[in-house]
Scaffold this active site. Sequence first.
Site, PDB file in Angstrom:
ATOM      1  N   GLU A 279      52.535  38.986  48.952  1.00 44.31           N
ATOM      2  CA  GLU A 279      51.958  39.716  48.860  1.00 44.31           C
ATOM      3  C   GLU A 279      51.074  39.289  50.133  1.00 44.31           C
ATOM      4  O   GLU A 279      50.451  38.877  50.075  1.00 44.31           O
ATOM      5  CB  GLU A 279      50.486  39.956  47.550  1.00 44.31           C
ATOM      6  N   LYS A 352      51.371  49.217  44.283  1.00 48.34           N
ATOM      7  CA  LYS A 352      50.574  48.860  43.483  1.00 48.34           C
ATOM      8  C   LYS A 352      48.943  49.774  43.124  1.00 48.34           C
ATOM      9  O   LYS A 352      48.820  50.211  43.376  1.00 48.34           O
ATOM     10  CB  LYS A 352      49.289  47.818  44.596  1.00 48.34           C
ATOM     11  N   CYS A 402      49.818  40.450  42.402  1.00 45.49           N
ATOM     12  CA  CYS A 402      48.619  40.144  42.251  1.00 45.49           C
ATOM     13  C   CYS A 402      47.993  40.000  41.083  1.00 45.49           C
ATOM     14  O   CYS A 402      48.755  39.787  40.382  1.00 45.49           O
ATOM     15  CB  CYS A 402      47.533  40.774  43.316  1.00 45.49           C
TER      16      CYS A 402
END
Length: 534
Positions: A279, A352, A402
């Site tokens: 990330e 995301k 994440c």
Amino acid sequence: MRGRVGAALVLAGLAHAAALAWPFDLALGAWLRPGEPVAGLQGASLVVLVALLARAPTAAAAAVRAGGFALAWLAGTFWWLFVSMHVYGGLAAPLAVAAVLALAAFLALDYALAAALWWRWRHAGVAARVGAFAALWTLAEMARGVLWTGFPWGAGGYAQIEALGWLAPWVGVYGMGAASAALAAALALGGTALRAGAGVLALALWAVPATGPGLVAALPDATRPAGTLPVRLLQGAIAQDQKFDTEAGVPLALRWYGQAIVHASADPKLAGGLVVAPETAIPVLPQDIDADYWHALAGAVRAGRVAVLLGVPLGSFTDGYTNSVVGWPPDEPATDAGPDPFAALSRYRYDKHHLVPFGEFIPRGFRWFTDLMHIPLGDFDRGALPQPPFAWAGQRIAPNICYEDLFGEELAAGFRDPATAPTVLVNVSNIAWFGDTVAIDQHRHISRLRALELGRPMVRATNTGATAVIDHRGRVVAELPRGQRGVLDATVEARTGITPYAAWAARWGLWPLAAACVAVLALGRLGWPRRSAP
């Protein structure tokens, strides 16, 4: 709460937190290992809770007791949020402590409500009380994972990955937590025969070694092999206080990840494989980087035989920003990348979807809180759900970013059509926000549960750990030392086919499990003793 009761509940709550990933440098053979879950400890903590709730004199007292337990458990689970807020966010230490406790207290309200409702079952039969506790506790767990965007970190089922992981492909982590809660309630409430039977079952399940294959080893496969994929996972180990520093962390990231991608593209052992960078491996917008950098990478990737997944922020002030992963497949023969080499490279993009409150978006009314902190990249746009996987080397590779891998029901959305379902899952993370803490171990086990639920391998590329390869049975087959810069090479067995959990969660989310809990409550209510007519 009285002193002894309150102390017992706090200790039980802290034990529940420690059971998720043992945080101490203390081992006991294969049954207690640093960083590993401790199923028996989680179960024992719930036994204490149920026993004390059963003795509560009022519904309000039951709510206070469960709330105190949950406050200790949740604060003891994600205390490391203090590191991100104080060390890297610049928030004064007392305010950071208060913020962690306030979050834990707010989330504990779900469990307080569940306990107050359960108190109404005090005159029901043992079976009804056991079922009601498991159902209400599970509804509280799911509410925490869904309401206010959801924050399910530390759900009790994660401590049961070795003992009850065989249930994961059927009912997921919340169903595992329900089974553990039912067993704990039976131990706390049952008569002699029930307690004896529950004790034998608990001993059989909760005595499973923390690092062994557990009962998962005997699990029949709901999925099938779908070929193999060589992978190279990159771990830059760039300190969080340097990561966004244009004089230190940014040049280091550009140099190290760039060189790692160039070397991987030319490595014949990786032909037909995949390189994954974590990330925000590139911590600045692509348009803010010299085009020559992208031209060099474009040439290397296009001339090679290796695809790349790279974490990078995308967007602009006018269009909005996203926390994204881009996919770069190679082209042969090599061609000129043109005036925008980054755009020419990026044939795939994942944005995301599940954003982190206060880290990636500011909840309404809380701008004042984030103004006290100094964390960059604060407001992102959400990606769609689901998004198509990255097609490469005959595989369908689905990224998540994440803490998105906490939400199994959201990852399952991509499994509705078996013909297009992912064959490999990829998590890219940056847990450096939370230092070298137990957060790294907790997140590893979260990814393990997703692999079990969905019957897919999960490969993890992170900045500081845990960079690892996890097979479809949730076993860590390779891992880099945390906090060290390096690369991890492995071969991943892709999978096809759909687990029962993936089948129902893809269509209905968590609703079937919630309905099952409500059905248990309704059936238990039918067995209540009727009051005599006045």
